[in-house]
Every structure is written in structure tokens, then in C-alpha cells.
Enzyme design. Structure first.
Site, short mmCIF file in Angstrom:
data_model
loop_
_atom_site.label_atom_id
_atom_site.label_comp_id
_atom_site.label_asym_id
_atom_site.label_seq_id
_atom_site.Cartn_x
_atom_site.Cartn_y
_atom_site.Cartn_z
N LYS A 123 -40.01 -7.71 -8.15
CA LYS A 123 -39.97 -8.00 -6.71
C LYS A 123 -41.20 -7.41 -5.99
O LYS A 123 -41.08 -6.55 -5.10
CB LYS A 123 -38.69 -7.46 -6.06
O1 LIG Z 1 -30.46 -10.99 -4.88
C1 LIG Z 1 -30.53 -10.39 -5.97
C2 LIG Z 1 -31.71 -10.22 -6.68
C3 LIG Z 1 -31.68 -9.59 -7.88
N1 LIG Z 1 -30.53 -9.13 -8.40
C4 LIG Z 1 -30.59 -8.49 -9.73
O2 LIG Z 1 -29.77 -9.22 -10.66
C5 LIG Z 1 -29.03 -8.32 -11.47
C6 LIG Z 1 -27.56 -8.53 -11.23
O3 LIG Z 1 -26.80 -7.63 -12.02
P1 LIG Z 1 -25.18 -7.65 -12.04
O4 LIG Z 1 -24.81 -6.53 -12.95
O5 LIG Z 1 -24.79 -9.00 -12.61
O6 LIG Z 1 -24.68 -7.43 -10.65
C7 LIG Z 1 -29.54 -6.93 -11.14
O7 LIG Z 1 -30.59 -6.63 -12.00
C8 LIG Z 1 -30.10 -7.06 -9.73
O8 LIG Z 1 -31.16 -6.16 -9.51
C9 LIG Z 1 -29.37 -9.30 -7.72
O9 LIG Z 1 -28.28 -8.90 -8.17
N2 LIG Z 1 -29.39 -9.92 -6.51
#
Ligand SMILES: O=c1ccn([C@@H]2O[C@H](COP(=O)(O)O)[C@@H](O)[C@H]2O)c(=O)[nH]1
Length: 493
Positions: free
Chosen positions: A316
Site C-alpha cells: 500500500k
Molecule cells: O481493504 C483491505 C485491504 C487489505 N486487506 C488485507 O487483506 C488481508 C485480510 O485478512 P483476513 O485475515 O482475511 O481478515 C489482510 O492482510 C489485510 O491487511 C484487508 O483486509 N482489507
């Protein structure tokens, strides 16, 4: 209070709407299923002819700003308004049927028109903009030109911005905004300060998107109808990494990206090896790894080659060009050497894309591997402050850089252009709606079929099984893979 010359007129209309219960305050379940503290029902004005005439008169100054040959009311509430405006001011009218006629001419548009005529849409109010878009699609499919729409109330839930999207490009003019309406009612003592604060807060945090199925219909006008398959999209993609990704999704029958949010190298390598056959992409957050080394990066890269998946660092980027170049190529992580895909915010402006592209191209020249970048158009976290028009601005930057921008990290469809990929995080199977820190979850089906995801990003839903038996890990990841891919197949049929 509205302060223009017209304010006396419009204020009296708002007061009368309130008095005849067209503006209701309480708890209401909306079509989308969400609970709203306010409900606006302009249908009832057909029973108040004087109010109807005064309200329609408010459209007239805005109509004078638009260029059109005919008007068309959005069924059903605005049909009566369009009829009044047509008859009173001699504007020829068209009428769109909501349901296709089963007999006779089977047409959906009634009235006389010629292809190329310009049609102004009349609507009572706008929330997401979907109703206006449905009518605009029917008109455009018949060869008519739609550039403008007029509504009485803008509910300020993002509809005006949604329709400014370059795929849609309709300018919506409104007689009054929701906050002006609420402020007037508060100042006149019709509602309390608390109620006004409550409903304004609700509106601000409940922006609505155009449903994906409807956005996809734009392709009926602008794109070939077969655009949805991953093979077709691979062919349309100019970006070599995007092309490879679509090809991988087709050949591995997977639209799954695992988010390797683990804090030591060995567990990430274990995850990559176990998940490798089932995923098209592995996403990292390298700055959470305690023992990162370039040796780990090389081993991860080897696993990515062996199992044929793409490496995405969810960095990001969000700084000036000079800084992001150094963050991408240098420091401990030297991301440009081993990652295929990175992502960036558009906040710093277009130079962030140029800066990252320069370094990506230099790295690709060295190792012959394609590189790309995603733009962040939305965030999945509750209460995030990403503005309503952020996705549209991301789209504008993406279409200027299709050689480097592969697509979007999104929560709703950003573009009908089949070459751009939409990747959606916040996906989990089960009943969990979110975590304790603002993450909001949805299911693979909802992400693909309603939120426009081409690819689902799953973190804890998969990594939580890393220390279970191999069989349990595989059963779980295969379930994610199957549900994500089946959702895509269902959408294509
Ligand atoms: O809007 C966003 C952008 C990035 N993420 C990232 O995706 C994963 C989600 O992990 P979970 O364990 O499935 O919740 C995580 O790496 C976030 O940094 C997001 O969730 N939302």
C-alpha cells in the site's frame, strides 16, 4: 436552510412533505435489507395535486441547464412527475416499462423517438443511482443519448458520484440535498437536534454502490457480451502480468489469493508449499515478518515458480514518487527484486504510478519477469474514510496506465473494462461478520456475485488451519477455492 432565491418555495415544499408524512423518521428496513432511521416516500404526492405541481416546478430551472429532445421518468414514482412536466411545458415524453411486454410489440419503451435523440431522465430521489442507471441502460440500448438526470432529493449516499463513473457518465442535478432538507426541518423545529445528528451520521456512513449485476450490464452497450470469461479477459489484457493472472485462474480453476499474514519465514514457506496447488496468488505483509531475509524471499520465489502462483506484496505505497521508489527497491526487503505485484494508494497523485513503473520496468529488464501494480479503490474496514469518489479517481488513473495497472483492491466493481481485475479482501466462510478491530467479512459468493470480485483474498480463514493436520488444511483451502470459483462460474452462466 436553503438560501437561494428559490428557498421560500422549496422550504414550503419540504414542510408540506413532512406534514403529509412523505418524510418519515423511525426505523425502516430498506430494499437492501439495512435499517434506516429515515424513509422518504414521494409516491404519496399524487394524492396532493398542489404539492405535486409545486414540487415539479422545482425541476424547471434545472431542466433549462440541460440539452435534451425528450424526457423520461423513472418508473414508477417519477412517471407522474415527468407526465406533468411534459404536458405543462410541451416536452415530448418517453415511458419505460419495468417489465417486458408479453404481447403486441414487446417493446420496453413507449412513445415516438429516433436513434440519437437526447433524453433527460426525471427521477424523484437518488441513493445509489441504480434506478436511474436501469432506465439509462434501456434508453441507451435503444440508441438514445442520456447525459443528464434530475432528481428532487439527493440522499447524499454516493449515487451522484456512482453515475459520474466513466463507464456510465451521467450528470445528476438535484433540487435539494438530504442535509439541506434535514437542516431545514431541524431549524424549523420539526425534528430535534439529536434526530438530525443521528440521520446525518447514518447517511454519511451508509453510502451505496451500484449492484455488480447492473454494472456488468454496461458491457451490453460498451463491450462484447462474452467478456466475463477469464480466457477472454486474458486476451483483452495489455498488461503481461494481468494476462498471466487470468490464464492462471483459468488453468488452475481458482480465483483464490491467500494472505500470508504470518510473522516468521518458515511458516510462510510452509503455507506457500501447502497452499501452492490451490491458489493463483500469495499475498504478503513483509513488514510483519520477524526474521525476514533475502534468502527467504528467494525460497518463496522458487515455491511461487514451482506451484505457479503470483507473489503480491500488500505494501500500500502512499508517498511521493521519490520515496516510493526507494521503498520499492531498497531497504531490508528489496521488493522489486522478488515480488510480481504491489499496490498503491492514489492519494499522492499520478506520479506514484510513474515512479513505481520506472522501477518495475528496470527490474523486469533484469530478470525477464512481468510486474504490475493494483490501485486501492476501497478498504474493507468499518468506518473507513475513503471518499465516495475515490474508486472513480482510481479508475481514471488506471485507464491512463493499462500497461502497469492490473486492477483494483476493491469492495465493489470499479470498472466494466474486462482487462482490469478486481481483488477483494475481507472474505471468510462462516457466520463471522468481522473481527474486533474493524475488519468486515463477507462470503466468497457475496464477494464475487455482489461485490464484483474476480479474485478473493483470504487470510485468517485459511492460515488459522496451518497448524491443523494436512488433511484438514487441504479440505478447508479446497472449500475456499471451490466456493470462489463456483461463484464465478455461476456469474458467467
Ligand atoms: O481493504 C483491505 C485491504 C487489505 N486487506 C488485507 O487483506 C488481508 C485480510 O485478512 P483476513 O485475515 O482475511 O481478515 C489482510 O492482510 C489485510 O491487511 C484487508 O483486509 N482489507
Amino acid at each position: 436552510m436553503v438560501n437561494d432565491n428559490n428557498s421560500a418555495g422549496i422550504n414550503s415544499i419540504i414542510r408540506r412533505l413532512f406534514e403529509c408524512n412523505a418524510l418519515k423518521f423511525g426505523q425502516f428496513k430498506l430494499k437492501s435489507g439495512i435499517e434506516s432511521p429515515v424513509y422518504i416516500d414521494l409516491r404519496i404526492i399524487i394524492s396532493q395535486p398542489d404539492l405535486m405541481i409545486d414540487l415539479c416546478q422545482q425541476y424547471v430551472p434545472l431542466m433549462k441547464q440541460c440539452r435534451f429532445d425528450q424526457i423520461c421518468g423513472v418508473p414508477y414514482t417519477a412517471l407522474t412527475m415527468a407526465t406533468y412536466l411534459s404536458a405543462q411545458f410541451h416536452y415530448p415524453m418517453l415511458m419505460r416499462r419495468k417489465e417486458m411486454k408479453q404481447h403486441g410489440t414487446k417493446q420496453t419503451l413507449e412513445g415516438v423517438f429516433q436513434q440519437g435523440n437526447r433524453v433527460l431522465i426525471i427521477e424523484d430521489l437518488i441513493s445509489s443511482g441504480s434506478s436511474i442507471l436501469e432506465t439509462a441502460l434501456a434508453l441507451r440500448q435503444a440508441g438514445l443519448i442520456v447525459t443528464d438526470a434530475i432528481v428532487f432529493i439527493d440522499r447524499e449516499q454516493g449515487g451522484i458520484q456512482n453515475l459520474r463513473h466513466p463507464d456510465i457518465d451521467i450528470k445528476v442535478h438535484s433540487c435539494i440535498s438530504f442535509s439541506e432538507l434535514i437542516n431545514y426541518l431541524k431549524n424549523e423545529g420539526h425534528i430535534t437536534d439529536e434526530k438530525s445528528t443521528e440521520v446525518l451520521k447514518w447517511i454519511n456512513s451508509n453510502h451505496c454502490a451500484i449492484p455488480v449485476a447492473l454494472h456488468n450490464q454496461l458491457s451490453l452497450i460498451t463491450r462484447p457480451s462474452s467478456w466475463k470469461s477469464y480466457e477472454d479477459r486474458a486476451r483483452l489484457c495489455q498488461n503481461p502480468l494481468g494476462k498471466r493472472l487470468f490464464e492462471l485462474m483459468k488453468s488452475k480453476q481458482s480465483n483464490l489469493c491467500v494472505s500470508a499474514d504470518l510473522t516468521n519465514c518458515e511458516s510462510i514457506l510452509k503455507l506457500a508449499d501447502l497452499a501452492g496447488p490451490h491458489i493463483v496468488m500469495l499475498k504478503t505483509h513483509v513488514d510483519i515478518i520477524d526474521d525476514f531475509s533475502m534468502d527467504f524471499a528467494r525460497r518463496l520465489r522458487d515455491l511461487a515458480r514451482n506451484h505457479n502462483f503470483i507473489l503480491f506484496e500488500d505494501r500500500k505505497f502512499a508517498d511521493i514518487g521519490f520515496t516510493v521508489q526507494k521503498q520499492y527497491t531498497g531497504g531490508l526487503f528489496r521488493l522489486s527484486e522478488w515480488t510480481d505485484l504491489i499496490n498503491a494508494h492514489i492519494l499522492p497523485g499520478p506520479a506514484i504510478i510513474d515512479a513505481l513503473r520506472q522501477e518495475a520496468v528496470a527490474s523486469s529488464l533484469k530478470d525477464g519477469q512481468a510486474r504490475g501494480c493494483l490501485l486501492i479503490s476501497h478498504l474493507s474496514s468499518e468506518g473507513n474514510l475513503v471518499p465516495a469518489d475515490y474508486a472513480q479517481e482510481a479508475y481514471k488513473m488506471a485507464i491512463k496506465n493499462p500497461d502497469f495497472i492490473v486492477g483494483f483492491i476493491s469492495q465493489t466493481k470499479v470498472s466494466a473494462d474486462p482487462a482490469f481485475i478486481h481483488m477483494t479482501p475481507g472474505v471468510k466462510i462462516g457466520n463471522e461478520k468481522g473481527d474486533q478491530l474493524g475488519q468486515q467479512y463477507t462470503t466468497p459468493e457475496d464477494a464475487v456475485q455482489n461485490k464484483g470480485a474476480d479474485l478473493i483474498i483470504v487470510g485468517r480463514g485459511i492460515i488459522s488451519k496451518l497448524n491443523s493436520s494436512r488433511e484438514e488444511f487441504e479440505t478447508n483451502i479446497i472449500l475456499y477455492k471451490k466456493r470462489g470459483y463456483d461463484a464465478y462460474i455461476n456469474l458467467c452462466q
